[in-house]
Design an enzyme around this catalytic site. Sequence first.
Site, short mmCIF file in Angstrom:
data_model
loop_
_atom_site.label_atom_id
_atom_site.label_comp_id
_atom_site.label_asym_id
_atom_site.label_seq_id
_atom_site.Cartn_x
_atom_site.Cartn_y
_atom_site.Cartn_z
N CYS A 59 0.84 -1.21 0.00
CA CYS A 59 0.00 0.00 0.00
C CYS A 59 0.87 1.26 0.00
O CYS A 59 1.76 1.39 0.83
CB CYS A 59 -0.89 0.00 1.24
SG CYS A 59 -1.68 1.58 1.54
N CYS A 62 0.44 3.24 3.53
CA CYS A 62 0.82 2.69 4.84
C CYS A 62 2.15 3.29 5.30
O CYS A 62 3.01 3.63 4.48
CB CYS A 62 0.92 1.17 4.76
SG CYS A 62 -0.64 0.31 5.01
N HIS A 122 -4.27 0.42 7.92
CA HIS A 122 -4.79 0.18 6.57
C HIS A 122 -6.25 -0.29 6.59
O HIS A 122 -7.01 -0.05 5.66
CB HIS A 122 -3.90 -0.89 5.91
CG HIS A 122 -4.20 -1.15 4.47
ND1 HIS A 122 -3.73 -0.36 3.46
CD2 HIS A 122 -4.95 -2.12 3.89
CE1 HIS A 122 -4.16 -0.83 2.30
NE2 HIS A 122 -4.91 -1.90 2.53
N ASN A 162 -13.12 9.96 -1.66
CA ASN A 162 -13.73 8.92 -2.49
C ASN A 162 -13.59 7.63 -1.71
O ASN A 162 -12.47 7.26 -1.36
CB ASN A 162 -12.96 8.74 -3.81
CG ASN A 162 -13.07 9.95 -4.69
OD1 ASN A 162 -14.14 10.55 -4.82
ND2 ASN A 162 -11.96 10.34 -5.29
N GLY A 168 -14.06 5.46 -7.46
CA GLY A 168 -12.77 5.94 -7.95
C GLY A 168 -11.67 5.96 -6.90
O GLY A 168 -10.57 6.43 -7.18
N SER A 170 -8.58 4.84 -5.02
CA SER A 170 -7.52 4.01 -5.56
C SER A 170 -7.04 2.99 -4.54
O SER A 170 -6.23 2.14 -4.87
CB SER A 170 -6.37 4.91 -6.00
OG SER A 170 -5.96 5.71 -4.92
N HIS A 173 -7.04 2.09 2.07
CA HIS A 173 -6.44 2.78 3.22
C HIS A 173 -7.21 4.09 3.45
O HIS A 173 -7.42 4.85 2.51
CB HIS A 173 -4.96 3.08 2.91
CG HIS A 173 -4.19 3.45 4.13
ND1 HIS A 173 -3.18 2.68 4.64
CD2 HIS A 173 -4.30 4.51 4.97
CE1 HIS A 173 -2.69 3.25 5.73
NE2 HIS A 173 -3.37 4.38 5.94
N HIS A 175 -8.29 7.59 3.62
CA HIS A 175 -7.63 8.82 3.19
C HIS A 175 -8.61 9.74 2.47
O HIS A 175 -9.70 9.31 2.08
CB HIS A 175 -6.47 8.49 2.23
CG HIS A 175 -6.91 7.96 0.90
ND1 HIS A 175 -7.37 6.66 0.74
CD2 HIS A 175 -7.00 8.53 -0.33
CE1 HIS A 175 -7.70 6.47 -0.53
NE2 HIS A 175 -7.49 7.59 -1.21
N GLN A 177 -8.57 13.59 -0.16
CA GLN A 177 -7.74 14.49 -0.96
C GLN A 177 -8.12 15.94 -0.67
O GLN A 177 -9.25 16.22 -0.27
CB GLN A 177 -7.95 14.23 -2.44
CG GLN A 177 -7.55 12.84 -2.90
CD GLN A 177 -7.44 12.80 -4.41
OE1 GLN A 177 -6.81 13.64 -5.05
NE2 GLN A 177 -8.05 11.80 -5.00
N GLU A 191 -23.46 27.37 -5.80
CA GLU A 191 -24.04 27.47 -4.45
C GLU A 191 -23.85 28.87 -3.90
O GLU A 191 -24.75 29.43 -3.26
CB GLU A 191 -23.37 26.46 -3.51
CG GLU A 191 -23.75 25.03 -3.83
CD GLU A 191 -23.30 24.04 -2.75
OE1 GLU A 191 -22.71 24.46 -1.73
OE2 GLU A 191 -23.55 22.84 -2.94
N HIS A 290 -18.14 21.86 1.74
CA HIS A 290 -18.21 23.16 1.10
C HIS A 290 -18.06 24.23 2.18
O HIS A 290 -18.84 24.27 3.13
CB HIS A 290 -19.54 23.33 0.34
CG HIS A 290 -19.51 22.67 -1.00
ND1 HIS A 290 -20.65 22.31 -1.69
CD2 HIS A 290 -18.46 22.33 -1.80
CE1 HIS A 290 -20.30 21.76 -2.85
NE2 HIS A 290 -18.98 21.75 -2.93
N GLN A 332 -33.12 12.06 -12.10
CA GLN A 332 -34.41 11.46 -11.74
C GLN A 332 -34.16 10.46 -10.63
O GLN A 332 -33.10 9.83 -10.60
CB GLN A 332 -34.99 10.80 -12.99
CG GLN A 332 -36.37 10.18 -12.84
CD GLN A 332 -36.31 8.72 -12.50
OE1 GLN A 332 -35.28 8.06 -12.64
NE2 GLN A 332 -37.41 8.18 -12.03
P1 H2U Z 1 -8.03 8.54 -4.45
O1 H2U Z 1 -8.05 7.21 -3.75
O2 H2U Z 1 -9.24 9.41 -4.08
O3 H2U Z 1 -7.81 8.39 -5.93
O4 H2U Z 1 -6.77 9.35 -3.87
C1 H2U Z 1 -5.47 8.86 -3.92
C2 H2U Z 1 -4.52 9.90 -4.50
O5 H2U Z 1 -3.20 9.47 -4.18
C3 H2U Z 1 -4.58 10.05 -6.00
O6 H2U Z 1 -4.95 11.39 -6.32
C4 H2U Z 1 -2.32 9.87 -5.21
C5 H2U Z 1 -3.14 9.77 -6.48
O7 H2U Z 1 -2.68 10.71 -7.42
N1 H2U Z 1 -1.13 9.04 -5.17
C6 H2U Z 1 0.07 9.60 -4.79
O8 H2U Z 1 0.14 10.82 -4.59
N2 H2U Z 1 1.19 8.81 -4.68
C7 H2U Z 1 1.20 7.46 -4.93
O9 H2U Z 1 2.21 6.82 -4.76
C8 H2U Z 1 -0.01 6.81 -5.49
C9 H2U Z 1 -1.26 7.62 -5.49
ZN ZN Z 2 -2.31 1.12 3.71
#
Ligand code: H2U
Ligand code: ZN
Length: 359
Positions: A59, A62, A122, A162, A168, A170, A173, A175, A177, A191, A290, A332
């Site tokens: 990960c 982590c 994690h 997310n 979406g 990734s 873990h 987290h 943004q 708004e 917001h 809808q």
């Molecule tokens: P998401 O799970 O919402 O996609 O957020 C994870 C973000 O982590 C994603 O924007 C970044 C991706 O660009 N990222 C890093 O900055 N470093 C990494 O090693 C992998 C992912």
């Molecule tokens: Zn992790």
Amino acid sequence: MMKKVCVMTPSELQQVAHRRLNPLTREWVLVSPHRAQRPWLGKVEKVPSTDQPAYDPSCYLCPGNSRAGGARNPAYENTFVFDNDYPALMPDTPDASVDESGLIVARTEAGICRVVCFSPRHDLTIPRMTLAELRAVVDVWVEQYQSLAEIPWIRHIQIFENRGFSMGASNPHPHCQIWANASMPNEPATEQASLQAYYGGRASCLLCDYLQMELTLGERLVCQNDAFAVVVPYWAVWPFETLLLSKRHAGAMNELCAMERNLLGDILRQLTIRYDNLFEIPFPYSMGFHQHPADGQPHPEWHLHAHYYPPLLRSATVQKFMVGYEMLANPQRDITAETAAARLRGVADVHYLDTAPDS
Ligand code: H2U
Ligand code: ZN
């Protein structure tokens, strides 16, 4: 010949197709309650696994692991913030614009993108974190909002999460943004215009007035504490969409006192426990706060809130898609906001993974 329009009560409206207005975006949503029972032969999502290790050597979030691009995470013990290795916006973007007869129009955009890890664990998620751990997350958000707002060219700070691969995310873990940029993005700008128009016309806050109505009616209320309330808004588009509102008229998180910061963690946990308990899965969603623009101006019209947009429709495996009429005309929904709120109120307030198994 004009059709006669009769006045209905909101509960009579629940039986017939109708449109509801979102006063924040001034857009309409079509509600078709009679369609909620239709059969489903469409796409079925895979149920996500809840089984995660406390530490995953592969990960990139982590503690102690290396990220793409070569950086190594410190052995952090609480929260951890870093600059996104793949930022959508960069601070040193030059100022330039294109305008070809008002038809081909573009501007460069400068910004800063960060990632915030909520915990070194994690396998943890917001609904299963302690109030002290959640308070640490809230404190990081406040610090980030405040320090980014102090950068003169930053105008908007978007904190968002997310959750779940279908939204979406990734990585499981825990987290979120943060994207901070020089201009106001579409949603907050829309708004802002509505909040300003309402405040200008009545010298009162749209979201304070709306919250008061919802607390009195109670039918769309999901959960609350002394500082925050969560409702399925009257105009919700996504089946289990919610709106989290501060009870006090605050424009941004840095205006919250220590008690309110604790209670923000508490309400996030209350809501996400209910989400997870609905289908007994880690409920996917995109959520975000917001807050008032970071333009150095007073914004008495602005009211701190968060939107949760979960994609699931009727079970852990059936997702709503915004297609067809929704892409071409307007969104809808079939299940009403009132039904969704009753479902969310009806589940246990203790996380299903934290309850003792039946003996
Ligand atoms: P998401 O799970 O919402 O996609 O957020 C994870 C973000 O982590 C994603 O924007 C970044 C991706 O660009 N990222 C890093 O900055 N470093 C990494 O090693 C992998 C992912
Ligand atoms: Zn992790």
